[in-house]
Design a protein around this motif. Structure first.
Motif, PDB file in Angstrom:
ATOM      1  N   GLN A  65       0.827  -1.217   0.000  1.00 14.82           N
ATOM      2  CA  GLN A  65       0.000   0.000   0.000  1.00 14.82           C
ATOM      3  C   GLN A  65       0.858   1.262   0.000  1.00 14.82           C
ATOM      4  O   GLN A  65       0.356   2.358  -0.243  1.00 14.82           O
ATOM      5  CB  GLN A  65      -0.939   0.008   1.210  1.00 14.82           C
ATOM      6  CG  GLN A  65      -1.985  -1.101   1.156  1.00 14.82           C
ATOM      7  CD  GLN A  65      -2.899  -1.057   2.362  1.00 14.82           C
ATOM      8  OE1 GLN A  65      -2.544  -1.573   3.416  1.00 14.82           O
ATOM      9  NE2 GLN A  65      -4.056  -0.446   2.216  1.00 14.82           N
ATOM     10  N   CYS A 114     -10.900  -0.063   2.904  1.00 11.42           N
ATOM     11  CA  CYS A 114      -9.456  -0.180   2.675  1.00 11.42           C
ATOM     12  C   CYS A 114      -8.875   1.207   2.515  1.00 11.42           C
ATOM     13  O   CYS A 114      -9.471   2.071   1.864  1.00 11.42           O
ATOM     14  CB  CYS A 114      -9.218  -1.009   1.411  1.00 11.42           C
ATOM     15  SG  CYS A 114      -7.481  -1.271   1.014  1.00 11.42           S
ATOM     16  N   LEU A 115      -7.711   1.408   3.075  1.00  3.94           N
ATOM     17  CA  LEU A 115      -7.024   2.696   2.955  1.00  3.94           C
ATOM     18  C   LEU A 115      -6.664   2.994   1.509  1.00  3.94           C
ATOM     19  O   LEU A 115      -6.434   4.146   1.157  1.00  3.94           O
ATOM     20  CB  LEU A 115      -5.756   2.700   3.818  1.00  3.94           C
ATOM     21  CG  LEU A 115      -5.983   2.699   5.338  1.00  3.94           C
ATOM     22  CD1 LEU A 115      -4.692   2.355   6.065  1.00  3.94           C
ATOM     23  CD2 LEU A 115      -6.520   4.048   5.808  1.00  3.94           C
ATOM     24  N   HIS A 157      -7.036  -9.745   5.592  1.00  3.36           N
ATOM     25  CA  HIS A 157      -7.092  -8.580   4.693  1.00  3.36           C
ATOM     26  C   HIS A 157      -5.665  -8.140   4.331  1.00  3.36           C
ATOM     27  O   HIS A 157      -5.375  -7.846   3.161  1.00  3.36           O
ATOM     28  CB  HIS A 157      -7.875  -7.445   5.378  1.00  3.36           C
ATOM     29  CG  HIS A 157      -7.998  -6.170   4.598  1.00  3.36           C
ATOM     30  ND1 HIS A 157      -9.212  -5.672   4.166  1.00  3.36           N
ATOM     31  CD2 HIS A 157      -7.061  -5.254   4.190  1.00  3.36           C
ATOM     32  CE1 HIS A 157      -9.012  -4.530   3.524  1.00  3.36           C
ATOM     33  NE2 HIS A 157      -7.709  -4.245   3.531  1.00  3.36           N
ATOM     34  N   HIS A 161      -3.296  -8.369   0.711  1.00  3.37           N
ATOM     35  CA  HIS A 161      -2.556  -7.286   0.032  1.00  3.37           C
ATOM     36  C   HIS A 161      -1.189  -7.750  -0.461  1.00  3.37           C
ATOM     37  O   HIS A 161      -0.763  -7.347  -1.551  1.00  3.37           O
ATOM     38  CB  HIS A 161      -2.348  -6.088   0.968  1.00  3.37           C
ATOM     39  CG  HIS A 161      -3.498  -5.123   1.001  1.00  3.37           C
ATOM     40  ND1 HIS A 161      -4.035  -4.553  -0.133  1.00  3.37           N
ATOM     41  CD2 HIS A 161      -4.200  -4.601   2.035  1.00  3.37           C
ATOM     42  CE1 HIS A 161      -5.020  -3.728   0.202  1.00  3.37           C
ATOM     43  NE2 HIS A 161      -5.152  -3.741   1.523  1.00  3.37           N
TER      44      HIS A 161
HETATM   45 ZN    ZN Z   1      -6.516  -2.681   2.715  1.00  2.05          ZN
END
Ligand code: ZN
Ligand code: FHF
Length: 187
Positions: A65, A114-115, A157, A161
């Motif tokens: 991310q 989600c960010l 989660h 990613h």
């Molecule tokens: Zn996420």
């Protein structure tokens, strides 16, 4: 310090890559990254800092991310129930691996966000209710933990990613709120 500007959003190809394992023990750089990821989560959950820094509250963060395609995740779930002080989890994991999972499934009653996703995606994200995870800590020690319910959902989660999977990949487009019998709904 990590802020929202460091977080890549859906459509960025790094979010769809299978991230690379990191050397064990983790390098000084990877240890620092893990610490920064944890600091972001703590800041994002601090009402004063979150407002100052415009952070969206988060309980987990994965290195991809941040456009860093490495198998590093941080989770910071404070224990909400004062009766059960051990119910949360706060850890940085290097090369985490799900060794086994329950047959029973679970999902968050509110769905997931989600960010890296700036929109609401309605629907249940059905995952394993319990998982056993191995990982390496910052010192290079191998750890093995059993997680259930909310903690298990968050870690799945994050492990998604590092495998290039987004939460909405699990949502049934036609019937987003239909659940099989026996799926535990976590409220
Ligand atoms: Zn996420
Ligand atoms: C979150 N936020 O942390 C969500 C998003 C189920 O990969 O859950 O994208 F800040 C990581 C208490 C309870 C305090 C909930 C895993 C969700 C992971 C981050 N916030 C919360 C809290 C929250 C994502 N993410 C909605 C941002």
């Amino acid at each position: 310090m990590i802020t929202m500007d460091d977080i890549i959003r859906e459509g960025h190809p790094t979010l769809r890559e299978v991230a690379k394992e990191v050397p064990i023990p983790p390098t000084e750089e990877d240890v620092k990254l893990g610490e920064e990821m944890m600091e972001f989560l703590k800041n994002s959950q601090d009402p004063v800092k979150a407002e100052e820094l415009h952070l969206r509250g988060g309980v987990g963060l994965a290195a991809p991310q941040l456009d860093i395609s490495k198998r590093i995740i941080a989770v910071h779930v404070p224990s909400l129930d004062p009766e059960k002080p051990d119910s949360g989890i706060s850890t940085v994991m290097y090369n985490p691996k799900i060794l086994s999972h329950s047959v029973q499934q679970a999902c968050l009653g509110e769905g997931e966000g989600c960010l890296s996703v700036d929109r609401e995606v309605p629907g249940y994200v059905v995952r394993a209710a319990r998982i056993t995870v191995s990982y390496y800590d910052a010192e290079g020690n191998k750890q093995k933990i059993r997680l259930k319910n909310y903690n298990a959902i968050v870690v799945q989660h994050e492990i998604d990613h590092i495998n290039g999977v987004m939460f909405y990949d699990h949502i049934d487009e036609k019937t987003p709120f239909t659940l099989d019998d026996g799926v535990l709904v976590i409220e």
